[in-house]
Design a protein around this motif. Sequence first.
Motif, short mmCIF file in Angstrom:
data_model
loop_
_atom_site.label_atom_id
_atom_site.label_comp_id
_atom_site.label_asym_id
_atom_site.label_seq_id
_atom_site.Cartn_x
_atom_site.Cartn_y
_atom_site.Cartn_z
N ILE A 108 1.14 -0.47 -0.09
CA ILE A 108 -0.23 -0.07 -0.11
C ILE A 108 1.45 1.67 -0.01
CG2 ILE A 108 -1.80 1.38 1.19
CD1 ILE A 108 -2.92 -1.38 2.77
N ASN A 110 0.38 4.15 -1.02
CA ASN A 110 -0.64 5.59 -0.26
C ASN A 110 -1.88 5.60 -0.02
OD1 ASN A 110 -0.90 6.21 -3.41
ND2 ASN A 110 0.82 6.74 -3.37
N ARG A 111 -2.53 6.88 0.25
CA ARG A 111 -3.80 6.61 -0.05
C ARG A 111 -4.70 6.07 -1.56
NH1 ARG A 111 -6.83 11.91 2.88
NH2 ARG A 111 -8.03 10.34 2.03
N TYR A 112 -3.43 6.54 -2.31
CA TYR A 112 -4.56 6.55 -3.96
C TYR A 112 -3.47 4.87 -4.62
CZ TYR A 112 -5.09 11.33 -2.39
OH TYR A 112 -5.37 12.17 -2.36
N THR A 114 -1.93 0.68 -4.56
CA THR A 114 -1.54 0.05 -3.90
C THR A 114 -0.86 -0.95 -5.04
OG1 THR A 114 -3.26 -0.23 -2.94
CG2 THR A 114 -2.05 -2.78 -3.46
N ARG A 159 -3.78 -0.45 -8.40
CA ARG A 159 -4.84 -0.15 -8.00
C ARG A 159 -4.85 1.00 -7.25
NH1 ARG A 159 -6.85 -5.74 -8.08
NH2 ARG A 159 -9.31 -4.96 -6.79
N GLY A 160 -6.46 1.58 -6.69
CA GLY A 160 -6.24 1.59 -5.87
C GLY A 160 -7.80 2.84 -6.27
N GLY A 161 -8.72 3.04 -4.69
CA GLY A 161 -9.57 4.00 -5.25
C GLY A 161 -9.20 4.86 -3.73
N PHE A 162 -10.50 5.50 -4.08
CA PHE A 162 -10.37 7.19 -3.59
C PHE A 162 -11.42 8.34 -3.96
CE2 PHE A 162 -7.46 7.06 -7.22
CZ PHE A 162 -8.26 8.93 -7.98
N ASN A 170 -16.69 7.70 -5.26
CA ASN A 170 -15.59 6.96 -5.42
C ASN A 170 -15.29 6.06 -7.01
OD1 ASN A 170 -15.94 7.69 -3.00
ND2 ASN A 170 -16.59 5.32 -1.66
N ASP A 172 -12.28 3.81 -8.53
CA ASP A 172 -11.48 3.61 -8.35
C ASP A 172 -10.71 2.46 -9.61
OD1 ASP A 172 -13.09 0.55 -9.24
OD2 ASP A 172 -14.50 0.86 -8.32
N TYR A 173 -9.62 2.02 -9.56
CA TYR A 173 -8.83 1.68 -11.18
C TYR A 173 -7.80 0.58 -10.95
CZ TYR A 173 -4.60 3.61 -8.83
OH TYR A 173 -3.56 3.32 -7.80
#
Lengths: 353, 108
Positions: A108, A110-112, A114, A159-162, A170, A172-173
């Motif tokens: 992970i 950062n928050r955006y 992984t 990948r990530g979700g924000f 929200n 995600d990608y």
Amino acid sequence: MDNTLKFARTKATGVLLLGLLLSSAVMYCQSEAPIPVMTGSVGYFTKVTEGQVQNIPSIDSLLLVPIGDKWLIEAKSDFSHTWGNQQGGGEYGSSSSYGLAYAQVDYIANRYMTVVAGRFIQPFGIYTERLAPNWIRSLQATPLTVPITSGSALGGMLRGGFPLGTTKINFDYAVYFSANNTNHILATDRSTGGRIGFFVPALRLEVGASFEQLLQEDRSHYVGGHLVWQPYSVPLTVRAEVVRSSGFYGNGYWIEGAYRLSQVPQLRRLELVGRAQQFFAARVSPTASSDVLDSVGKDTNQADFGINYYLRSDLRIATSYGRHFSLNDNSNQWVVGLTYRFVMPLGPKGSPR
Amino acid sequence: MKVRTLNSLVLVAFAMIGLAVASAWATTPKKSTPAPAVAAAATSSSGAAQDDTMRLEGEKRFRANCARCHAAPPKFPPRMMGTIVRHMRVRSLITDEEMRLILRYMTE
């Protein structure tokens, strides 16, 4: 150096190491850090298709090992054994199947974002990544569109979700690259692709699109769309996927509704499920090789109905009936079985706050 | 002389182990200690209201995100839930904020 001195030094070093080990163990036991967990499901199903009876016990196990605050190792294996007779009767036989669904390392960043590396499930649509485990899927029959795409990948993924600004949506990608692997248990295609999705919490509505480009064989590409909707007013879940392919396999879609009778006290453990799906086989070139021709299906329509009964949140009886319509091959498919999801701590689990 | 020094070192090591065990024992929450009551008395009403808001928000996020795929699981102890929520963050792409709220709700 005399022997007494040597012995005393060894003793001192040993005790110091033991002390460090013990204090580390005590600190680990007391900390709030996540621990390794073994989870998964066991199932037993009886399927009857065109007079062919199959009994299928299965077990899927998923090992989760967190390391520090940012790392997670995930490895999932599956095993099933099938006892069944030939279509229309005949002698019984049996076969086993096993595989490594995924074995990946997640970081992970950062928050955006992984970063994922290893063998992972291809991020295409929603079914394979999120709905496939038998304790999750509402109907045990796999949608006809699932085998169209590659399924698994070996390589790397971001990948990530924000949340998107203040719009209460929200985003995600997931984007990935996979290498070709011909090992019979770990087979993957050389491919690249990704998925994007938008989730509106106020409507409990999720929509998204996926893409895959095969970088081998016929270099076909696949595009897909998905939808999940859970209205607040009724305990209903609607899910749908559509897949279009430029390759030999074809196109299709499925739409599924699951209604939990939670508003009726006597029936609150029951769930009614229905699914409709269509598969359109691709027109195959006359020069295509025989193995490709054999793998291509026929235009098919299928309707499934199911009733699930939740004995507990982790123990469920699942039943379904499906009618399969394709050229010269109409058939009924009956399924009845039991699924149980287990979760086991592999360390001191801590007490609730 | 050197043997005596090393023996002292062994004693110091034993003392360290004893200290580690004692500190561990001392910091372990005791069931008999009325800690929740003390904490509740010390907590202001605004803090309690904030806790309630976060719990409700956590429940809302849990129902919106987790229930999209599966039936609600039981609550697990915090250290198990930390791992499960991290897995779900990667698998179902829930946001960082949602992960924290769901973790809080599922471990209370």
